[in-house]
Design an enzyme around this catalytic site. Structure first.
Site, PDB file in Angstrom:
ATOM      1  N   GLN A   1      23.840   1.077 -28.353  1.00 13.32           N
ATOM      2  CA  GLN A   1      24.976   0.438 -27.686  1.00 13.32           C
ATOM      3  C   GLN A   1      24.728  -1.035 -27.397  1.00 13.32           C
ATOM      4  O   GLN A   1      25.662  -1.839 -27.370  1.00 13.32           O
ATOM      5  CB  GLN A   1      25.292   1.169 -26.383  1.00 13.32           C
ATOM      6  CG  GLN A   1      26.502   0.609 -25.643  1.00 13.32           C
ATOM      7  CD  GLN A   1      26.418   0.832 -24.143  1.00 13.32           C
ATOM      8  OE1 GLN A   1      25.333   0.982 -23.585  1.00 13.32           O
ATOM      9  NE2 GLN A   1      27.559   0.869 -23.492  1.00 13.32           N
ATOM     10  N   TYR A   2      23.483  -1.430 -27.177  1.00 12.67           N
ATOM     11  CA  TYR A   2      23.190  -2.802 -26.770  1.00 12.67           C
ATOM     12  C   TYR A   2      23.532  -3.775 -27.904  1.00 12.67           C
ATOM     13  O   TYR A   2      22.968  -3.704 -28.997  1.00 12.67           O
ATOM     14  CB  TYR A   2      21.721  -2.956 -26.395  1.00 12.67           C
ATOM     15  CG  TYR A   2      21.252  -2.075 -25.254  1.00 12.67           C
ATOM     16  CD1 TYR A   2      22.157  -1.526 -24.346  1.00 12.67           C
ATOM     17  CD2 TYR A   2      19.906  -1.791 -25.083  1.00 12.67           C
ATOM     18  CE1 TYR A   2      21.727  -0.724 -23.302  1.00 12.67           C
ATOM     19  CE2 TYR A   2      19.466  -0.994 -24.032  1.00 12.67           C
ATOM     20  CZ  TYR A   2      20.380  -0.457 -23.146  1.00 12.67           C
ATOM     21  OH  TYR A   2      19.947   0.339 -22.120  1.00 12.67           O
ATOM     22  N   SER A   3      24.449  -4.661 -27.619  1.00 12.61           N
ATOM     23  CA  SER A   3      24.959  -5.609 -28.623  1.00 12.61           C
ATOM     24  C   SER A   3      25.453  -4.884 -29.867  1.00 12.61           C
ATOM     25  O   SER A   3      25.446  -5.425 -30.971  1.00 12.61           O
ATOM     26  CB  SER A   3      23.892  -6.639 -29.008  1.00 12.61           C
ATOM     27  OG  SER A   3      23.604  -7.493 -27.933  1.00 12.61           O
TER      28      SER A   3
END
Length: 325
Positions: free
Chosen positions: A58-60
């Site tokens: 999910q991160y970036s």
């Protein structure tokens, strides 16, 4: 750097884990550092002896994993490093792009392998509990990934203790791979995990790797949010106000400032030293966008708090509503 085992496994990890949510693409969040700005943090972490790195698809929206993978291959030795990505949250608003169903979980793991540029993930974690998927389906999918050699260990993240207990029990009944770690919300101003989750993890041999160990910066500054001095992240981070709004938080911060000033160290060092003093805690997940903050985290490893200091820090705490699941 100090090292320890992750729970009851034979896996060695550093006592600090670098959280990589801050590295990736600023279009995802304005405070995120792009790859060129992020590289010095990976280099510094590895030079400091950190071998444990947490990220998530999910991160970036995947860019964090790409940046993390390239940096670790350049600066580190992957045979020594433990890479710990997570899957659960939706990458898009289309069907089957989130959750812990077999289809998405297997796809998410394979995508993380590709983005990280590795053949096997050391610790693959479910990012949250999925009430819409039977736990047997999730656990069987995770076991499949282990048997296929795509994953070495599996870990869980924020959920209620009874949910984790159900999942551990199901794994044992079926002979499936078992969670070896819990990544939960735990810090000096949010200690509800001490009621059930921490004792469960100790009893069942799970390593605890808390997220937000500095309460999204509140414990590093030892003050409640101030709009006149807010960081770039604080100005756009609506979650902080939802997680940390209890009237007793200010009293804890006052105690933290007192202990830090008496010791002549930063509040961040005291906060991390307090976490590291807890027997179940393996490695707090630290997120840093300034190299000095990484240095402070490393210094915390050598800070031993007295029983009186710990009592001073803990005394003002009052029960909170459950937050972070």
């Amino acid at each position: 750097m100090n090292y320890t085992r992750l729970g009851h496994t034979g896996l060695t990890v550093s006592r600090l884990c670098l959280g990589c949510m801050s590295y990736g693409d600023s279009q995802w969040r304005p405070w995120v550092l792009d790859e060129e700005a992020a590289r010095p943090f990976f280099r510094k972490a590895i030079e400091s002896g950190i071998t444990f790195f947490d990220t998530a698809d999910q991160y970036s929206l995947g860019v964090s994993e790409e940046v993390t993978g390239r940096a670790l291959r350049e600066y580190g030795n992957l045979d020594e490093i433990v890479v710990a990505p997570k899957g659960f949250f939706s990458m898009t608003d289309r069907p089957n792009m989130g959750g812990l169903a077999r289809k998405h979980l297997v796809q998410a793991c394979e995508d993380s392998l590709r983005r990280l540029g590795v053949e096997t993930i050391d610790l693959y974690q479910i990012h949250r509990y999925d009430p819409n998927t039977p736990i047997e389906e999730t656990l069987e999918a995770l076991d499949l990934l282990v048997r296929q050699g795509k994953v070495r260990y599996i870990g869980a993240s924020s959920m209620y203790a009874w949910q984790l207990a159900q999942m551990l029990s199901a794994s044992e009944r079926k002979g499936w791979a078992r969670f070896v770690s819990m990544q939960n919300h735990y810090n000096l101003i949010y200690r509800e995990e001490e009621r059930e989750m921490m004792p469960l993890c100790e009893a069942e041999g799970l390593g605890v790797i808390p997220w937000s160990p500095l309460a999204r910066g509140l414990l590093a500054r030892a003050q409640t949010p101030d709009t006149t001095t807010a960081t770039a992240r604080a100005e756009t981070d609506t979650l902080t106000a939802r997680l940390y709004d209890h009237p007793s938080d200010e009293a804890v911060l006052v105690a933290l400032r007192e202990v830090a000033e008496n010791r002549g160290v930063s509040p961040a060092e005291v906060s991390l030293a307090w976490l590291l003093s807890k027997p179940a805690v393996t490695a707090p997940i630290i997120g840093v966008t300034k190299l000095a903050h990484l240095d402070a985290a490393v210094r915390a490893l050598d800070l031993d708090l007295s029983e009186e200091e710990i009592e001073t820090l803990e005394a003002p705490y009052q029960p909170h509503a459950v937050r972070g699941h």
